[in-house]
Design an enzyme around this catalytic site. Structure first.
Site, PDB file in Angstrom:
ATOM      1  N   GLU A   1      -5.259  -8.474   0.740  1.00  0.00           N
ATOM      2  CA  GLU A   1      -5.955  -8.102   1.981  1.00  0.00           C
ATOM      3  C   GLU A   1      -7.417  -7.817   1.678  1.00  0.00           C
ATOM      4  OE1 GLU A   1      -4.400  -4.768   4.265  1.00  0.00           O
ATOM      5  OE2 GLU A   1      -2.349  -5.510   4.020  1.00  0.00           O
TER       6      GLU A   1
ATOM      7  N   GLU B   1       0.800  -1.231   0.000  1.00  0.00           N
ATOM      8  CA  GLU B   1       0.000   0.000   0.000  1.00  0.00           C
ATOM      9  C   GLU B   1       0.830   1.278   0.000  1.00  0.00           C
ATOM     10  OE1 GLU B   1      -3.087   0.046   2.949  1.00  0.00           O
ATOM     11  OE2 GLU B   1      -4.145  -1.613   1.993  1.00  0.00           O
TER      12      GLU B   1
HETATM   13  C1  FCB Z   1      -4.493  -1.765   5.537  1.00  0.00           C
HETATM   14  C2  FCB Z   1      -3.073  -2.045   6.010  1.00  0.00           C
HETATM   15  C3  FCB Z   1      -2.994  -3.021   7.158  1.00  0.00           C
HETATM   16  C4  FCB Z   1      -4.091  -2.779   8.160  1.00  0.00           C
HETATM   17  C5  FCB Z   1      -5.433  -2.741   7.469  1.00  0.00           C
HETATM   18  C6  FCB Z   1      -6.611  -2.598   8.411  1.00  0.00           C
HETATM   19  O1  FCB Z   1      -4.567  -0.528   4.910  1.00  0.00           O
HETATM   20  O2  FCB Z   1      -2.327  -2.566   4.951  1.00  0.00           O
HETATM   21  O3  FCB Z   1      -1.715  -2.937   7.728  1.00  0.00           O
HETATM   22  O4  FCB Z   1      -3.838  -1.641   8.874  1.00  0.00           O
HETATM   23  O5  FCB Z   1      -5.463  -1.686   6.553  1.00  0.00           O
END
Ligand code: FCB
Length: 487
Positions: free
Chosen positions: A388, A191
């Site tokens: 994620e 990210e």
């Molecule tokens: C994302 C991050 C991770 C965590 C989630 C909730 O943006 O990559 O580390 O904080 O959000």
């Protein structure tokens, strides 16, 4: 704004992307779908001084500057650096049926000063951890950088400096050198966009000023933000070039991006939504798949006299680096509204009506399907791994009689999996799905109150409890696998 958008449409028409079918011997075609969960070093490891670790920016921000409040830091976290603890955790993951685990290694553990001397103890630790995962039948998906930059490098300019490309390349080389026999799937960074954003916020807090997280860069920061993005993309490109020299059989290299489908809340806001899309999504996807930065954003930067340090050939280098898959972190779409009175970049992110909200935004699985189909149609259908996806809701995680009934998270996860399956049935090349997060952990400067895990953690005792979401996710995986066997 109108002019900006017109330019953008022309670019999209002029640019062609080559359709990307994964190579025949790619990891993804040779292995079953990856059902996993994710975590990140600073959020889970603790043991912040063990085995010769150097300090990261987060060690400094949370301890010396207390940006998350007094005593809120990753010093202990959830003890994931401790083998006795993580072996128990791996057993739980195996019990649920996960066959993939995405974790990150800490740059300042491997290279305490960021560059230079290698810390053998950290390498040995992670090698053993990976072997332990493999022994449980779990594929390691290894992130090199999930925001914990060595403080030493931050003091030399961090991602603002173009030298960061060399620093990261040196680190990546050390990693490939020491892990190429054990790890196939590399996530070079996590990210870039949110990291820049959250770091700017942390800097403000560290300086004693008030700050709130704004996913959308503000005009006054845009110059710094776009320069950081360019450095981070080039750093990853340089690392991918090195990765290819190792010829790891079925090796995969990519990055995890937080992609945000934009939603114009009214017709007057559609140009604004396209512009926001340019910064949040196209700024990253276009160089990788088209070899150019989005012209509308560059044009905006020129009009506003921003000094963007992009050199000829930068975007082409990013395309040619040969990333083999796209990692997508999906949480929520971004609704966009153009303020009536403003000229170009006074946009607001309104709340959507009649919509369920999680900590990270609107609960909209339909937008995940839209996003995956867009990647297929506009970017040549590259191999995708969902690196994620997950949610946390206030008041959701109550441990009662040894159980945590996190129904909203369970529904969130299953609905997003369905959306992904629907995109796959329409031809999207998706090869893996990872829940954020396996465990409750440190949610950066928000501290330990924002729980995202499928495994409940009592932070005082380190006791673990499987939540309903973990059990249901496990049941889903087992059902999927048994259907595959029957087919
Ligand atoms: C994302 C991050 C991770 C965590 C989630 C909730 O943006 O990559 O580390 O904080 O959000």
């Amino acid at each position: 704004m109108k002019r900006v958008i017109t330019l953008m449409i022309l670019t999209i028409q002029a640019m062609t992307t080559t359709a990307q079918t994964p190579e025949k011997n790619s990891f993804f075609l040779q292995h079953p779908f990856l059902w996993g969960a994710a975590s990140a070093s600073y959020q889970v490891e603790g043991f912040h001084k063990a085995d010769g670790k150097g300090r990261s920016i987060w060690d400094v921000w949370m301890n010396d500057k207390q940006i998350g409040g007094k005593g809120v830091n990753g010093n202990e976290a959830i003890h994931f650096y401790d083998r006795t603890q993580y072996l128990k955790d791996i057993r739980l993951l195996k019990q649920l049926g996960l066959n993939s685990y995405r974790f990150s290694i800490s740059w300042p553990r491997i290279l305490p000063d960021g560059t230079g001397a290698i810390n053998r103890q950290a390498i040995d630790h992670y090698r053993l951890f990976i072997k332990d995962l493999r022994a449980a039948g779990i594929e390691p998906v290894m992130t090199l950088y999930h925001w914990d930059m060595p403080y030493n490098l931050y003091q030399k300019g961090g991602w603002d400096s173009r030298e960061s490309i060399q620093w990261f390349t040196e680190y990546a080389k050390v990693v490939f050198e020491h892990f190429n026999d054990l790890v196939k799937i590399y996530v070079l960074s996590n990210e870039m966009l949110v990291e820049t954003d959250i770091s700017l916020m942390a800097e403000e807090l560290a300086a004693g000023r008030k700050s709130t997280l704004q996913i959308l860069p503000q005009p006054e920061n845009l110059e710094r933000v776009l320069n950081q993005f360019n450095h981070k993309l080039l750093a990853a490109a340089a690392a991918a070039e090195i990765f290819h020299t190792y010829h790891i059989p079925q090796g995969e290299v990519g990055m995890a991006f937080p992609l945000f489908p934009t939603i114009a809340v009214n017709t007057a806001s559609s140009a604004a939504a396209a512009f926001v899309d340019g910064i949040l999504n196209r700024w990253f996807l276009d160089p990788i798949y088209k070899g150019t930065y989005p012209v509308d954003i560059l044009d905006y930067a020129r009009q506003h006299h921003l000094n963007i340090n992009i050199q000829p050939g930068d975007a082409q280098r990013i395309k040619q680096a040969g990333f083999t898959y796209l990692g997508i972190n999906y949480y929520a779409p971004i609704p966009v509204q153009q303020e009536d009175t403003s000229s170009s970049y006074q946009l607001i992110i309104p709340q959507l009506h009649n919509t369920d909200y999680a900590y990270n935004g609107a609960n909209r699985p339909d937008q995940l399907e839209r996003l995956l189909l867009r990647i297929k149609d506009e970017y040549g259908n590259p191999p995708v791994v969902i690196t994620e996806n997950g949610a946390g809701f206030p008041e959701e995680d109550q441990l009662l009689n040894g159980k945590v009934s996190d129904k909203r998270r369970t529904a969130y996860i299953l609905n997003h999996i369905n959306a992904m399956q629907s995109a796959i049935s329409k031809g999207a090349h998706v090869y893996g799905y990872h829940v954020w997060s396996s465990h409750d952990n440190l949610e950066w400067s928000f501290g330990y109150d924002r729980r995202f895990g499928m495994i409940y953690v009592d932070f005082a005792t380190q006791q673990r409890t499987l939540k309903e979401s973990a059990i249901e996710y496990g049941n889903y995986i087992k059902k999927e696998n048994s259907q595959k066997v029957r087919e």
